[in-house]
Enzyme design. Structure first.
Site, PDB file in Angstrom:
ATOM      1  N   TYR A 224       0.776  -1.244   0.000  1.00 23.70           N
ATOM      2  CA  TYR A 224       0.000   0.000   0.000  1.00 23.70           C
ATOM      3  C   TYR A 224       0.814   1.306   0.000  1.00 23.70           C
ATOM      4  O   TYR A 224       0.261   2.378   0.198  1.00 23.70           O
ATOM      5  CB  TYR A 224      -0.958   0.039   1.188  1.00 23.70           C
ATOM      6  N   LYS A 312     -10.982   3.734  12.021  1.00 17.55           N
ATOM      7  CA  LYS A 312     -11.126   2.380  12.554  1.00 17.55           C
ATOM      8  C   LYS A 312     -12.595   1.980  12.579  1.00 17.55           C
ATOM      9  O   LYS A 312     -13.437   2.743  13.062  1.00 17.55           O
ATOM     10  CB  LYS A 312     -10.567   2.315  13.980  1.00 17.55           C
TER      11      LYS A 312
END
Ligand code: IVH
Length: 669
Positions: A224, A312
């Site tokens: 990533y 999150k």
């Protein structure tokens, strides 16, 4: 075809089939045919050992040989991300970026946050040369041999790809759910302890001594983040990742460029549900400013980039009965209330205790013994109570009141202004505080005194052998053994490992002594700035505030620490025992105060050194590297392609630009 040509041909084909199967999930031949090709290549390689190649697909099976991992430095530090937990915090991040970019248009790249272990891979001329774990962010373990067995990581990039001569690519190593379940089933059969979650399993696997074991477990990897001096300074994250995908890497599922915060929120909402269908564990979404130029403009805090953030996902939740609230006293004297509940299954583990944080949180929850409470497991390992189902409350229950005296030593608790926690003020005599400080001191990231643990600390404390951290260094084998002769060998080990800790560098000593609010990162910063304990001890609030990353709370805590005579006596005793009280000569080498008092902004792209190297140079020479331009900036160390808005700001404030060469000359003088 010569044997060499045939070997090369087979390798190329097998690499492609691995890619089709493990990266694209679209095999084009049967397992049988694949195996036949592999056997053929194995035979040829056996016959012609002169053509052996560690990057051959045959090498992905690993070896039984035991290995030790070497600790190696990261070329670029491996940072982490700041977290957000709700829509508002995402909006705040977006607004901060917008502000920081002073009205310039920008795109946010949204992608999955994988819940595994981070890894940094280096490729030179298209060949995987090194794989290093995150470690402490500055140094990690070289796990190349194990990583070679991960089939979705290309050992050689596709021929003809337009990849740079050398680059690093970072990502996450994971154990897919399916393999995790299979592994735990096997372990259950063999009566081996089970892994709590795929992340622990992946971590245990990657650190396995045998790469053969790693190969069998079936790890996977998603990449990533592309970095390196050769990545074009004016390129874009999303576009770089799609190039990486062309070169053969597996990248985040569903990556998306978003032009508005609403698009970002939509992405989050979609994947919050859809992620349950992914083959690997994810725990959130990562948002990154797409333009690398804008990323540089926004810069970094001490720990994480300002141009990226993690959102999150909401934690899993369970409901159970509250039976009792007990209280824990930590090493700082902070008293934490703990809920003791009927055991309940939560995100795969049995939970019966949960943190209640502090008196305010408890009050807010309006807890009554016997209540049915909601428990959540978020990013933290310790679950927490987040609510009460009041409808299930029966009549005769009594409300939980926070205690007023320390459960350990009976002292009356205090609450400092502006702080949520209650404290036991009896720090020199309250046992868990004394033991807690010693436990912190010996812990792995502190002095790393391996042969001691909480039980031995407790034992020595009970027997009156140690009252504070400095007593450790006068312990003798005879003290430890007492009347028990059988203990000599283990006692000698303890004494040796305490002695070994005299080599622990000063930066970690600063962390180990347990100044409140001084964590690992801050300890490093102040150690490097003040260079010795004497300097640190005599520092004023103003001098402490000069250290990048040190604010008032930390500065005052340091002052308070050295104000306490008992602490000063402990430090003196540690110094007498030979604990490192200054930076080593290596660290001091080349250190000057040529840039003392200067506040320097680094901007642009450089030819001779990386930004991090320039940052280190500034600090080594007594200067302060700051993130953004203000009136207080002394000068800007300006490389190529400095951002237009920064340039404008510098001009308007009349801040001089210093070129790379001028800067280096300045230090040469
Ligand atoms: S970017 C400088 N992207 O999350 C930014 N990290 O606290 C580097 N992670 O240590 C990280 N998925 O191990 C990034 N799509 C993703 C990620 C990701 C998982 C992990 C990574 C990092 C941690 C952030």
């Amino acid at each position: 075809m010569t044997p060499k040509e045939e070997i090369e041909q087979l390798r190329k084909e097998l690499d492609q089939h691995n890619y089709n199967y493990y990266v694209l999930n679209q095999p084009t031949i049967s397992d049988y045919d694949f195996d036949q090709m592999m056997y053929k290549l194995q035979d040829l390689e056996m016959f012609y050992p002169q053509y052996a190649d560690p990057n051959s697909p045959t090498q992905r099976v690993g070896s039984d040989l035991n290995q030790q991992f070497q600790s190696v430095p990261h070329k670029y530090p491996m940072l982490s991300l700041a977290n957000t937990y709700n829509e508002q915090e995402v909006r705040d991040f977006y607004a901060r970026v917008k502000d920081g970019l002073e009205g310039e248009d920008f795109e946010i790249c949204a992608e999955m946050k994988y819940d595994g272990l981070s890894i940094s891979l280096t490729y030179v001329d298209g060949i995987l040369t090194q794989a290093v774990t995150r470690g402490d962010g500055v140094r990690g373990d070289d796990v190349t041999a194990n990583v070679r067995t991960i089939k979705s990581i290309p050992l050689r990039l596709k021929e003809g790809g337009d990849y740079p001569h050398e680059f690093e690519i970072r990502g996450e190593i994971l154990l897919p759910w399916k393999n995790f379940e299979r592994l735990n089933e096997e372990r259950a059969k063999n009566e081996e302890p089970l892994f709590a979650n795929p992340r622990n399993a992946a971590s245990g696997t990657l650190k396995s001594q045998s790469s053969k074991v790693v190969a069998q477990r079936g790890l996977d990897a998603y990449l990533y983040y592309l970095l390196g001096d050769a990545i074009p300074a004016d390129s874009y994250h999303y576009e770089n990742m799609s190039k990486a995908a062309d070169w053969g890497f597996k990248i985040s599922q569903g990556m998306k460029k978003c032009k508005t915060v609403d698009e970002v929120l939509e992405f989050i909402e979609y994947w919050d549900v859809e992620r349950k269908n992914l083959p690997v564990a994810t725990d959130g979404i990562v948002l990154k400013v797409n333009s690398l130029r804008q990323q540089r403009h926004l810069g970094y805090t001490a720990k994480s980039p300002r141009w990226a953030i993690a959102y999150k996902f909401k934690a899993e939740r369970a409901c159970t009965r509250l039976n009792e609230v007990t209280y824990q006293v930590g090493r700082t004297g902070a008293v934490t209330p703990v809920a003791n509940m009927d055991p309940v299954l939560l995100a795969g583990t049995m939970v019966k205790r949960a943190s209640l944080h502090n008196a305010d949180v408890m009050e807010e929850l309006d807890l009554h013994i016997g209540d049915m409470v909601y428990v959540e497991k978020g990013g933290e390992i310790i679950p927490k109570v987040v609510g009460v189902d009041k409808e299930q409350r029966t009549g005769d229950v009594h409300k939980v009141e926070f205690i007023s005296r320390c459960p350990e030593c009976g002292a009356e608790l205090v609450r400092y202004e502006g702080e949520a926690a209650h404290y036991c003020p009896n720090d020199s005599h309250c046992p868990p505080q004394i033991k807690g400080r010693i436990e912190h001191f010996i812990s792995r990231k502190a002095m790393n005194i391996e042969s001691l643990g909480p039980e031995t600390v407790d034992d020595y404390y009970q027997r009156g052998l140690i009252h504070d951290i400095s007593d450790l260094y006068s312990l003798t084998v005879a003290d430890i053994c007492g009347f028990n002769r059988n203990r000599v060998k283990s006692a000698q080990k303890v004494v040796d490992s305490i002695k070994n800790s005299l080599n622990v560098p000063f930066e970690r000593v600063v962390f180990s002594i347990g100044i409140r609010f001084v964590g690992e990162t801050t300890a490093k910063l102040i150690a490097r700035h003040f260079k010795s304990m004497d300097e640190l001890r005599n520092a004023t609030v103003e001098q402490l505030l000069e250290v990048d990353g040190v604010g008032e709370v930390i500065a005052e805590s340091v002052i308070r620490y050295f104000h306490d005579e008992q602490n000063v006596a402990i430090i003196d005793k540690l110094a007498d025992s030979g604990v490192q009280m200054r930076l080593s000569d290596d660290q001091l080498e080349g250190a000057t105060d040529k840039l003392s008092g200067k506040s320097i902004v680094i901007s642009g792209v450089f030819a001779h050194h990386s930004r991090d190297e320039y940052k280190a140079m500034i600090e080594r020479n007594g200067g302060k590297n700051v993130g953004s331009i203000s009136k207080k900036t002394t000068f800007i160390l300006a490389g190529e392609n400095m951002g237009p808005s920064k340039l404008e700001k510098a001009n308007s404030l009349g801040i001089p630009l210093v070129s790379e060469d001028e800067f280096l000359a300045m230090l040469e003088e």
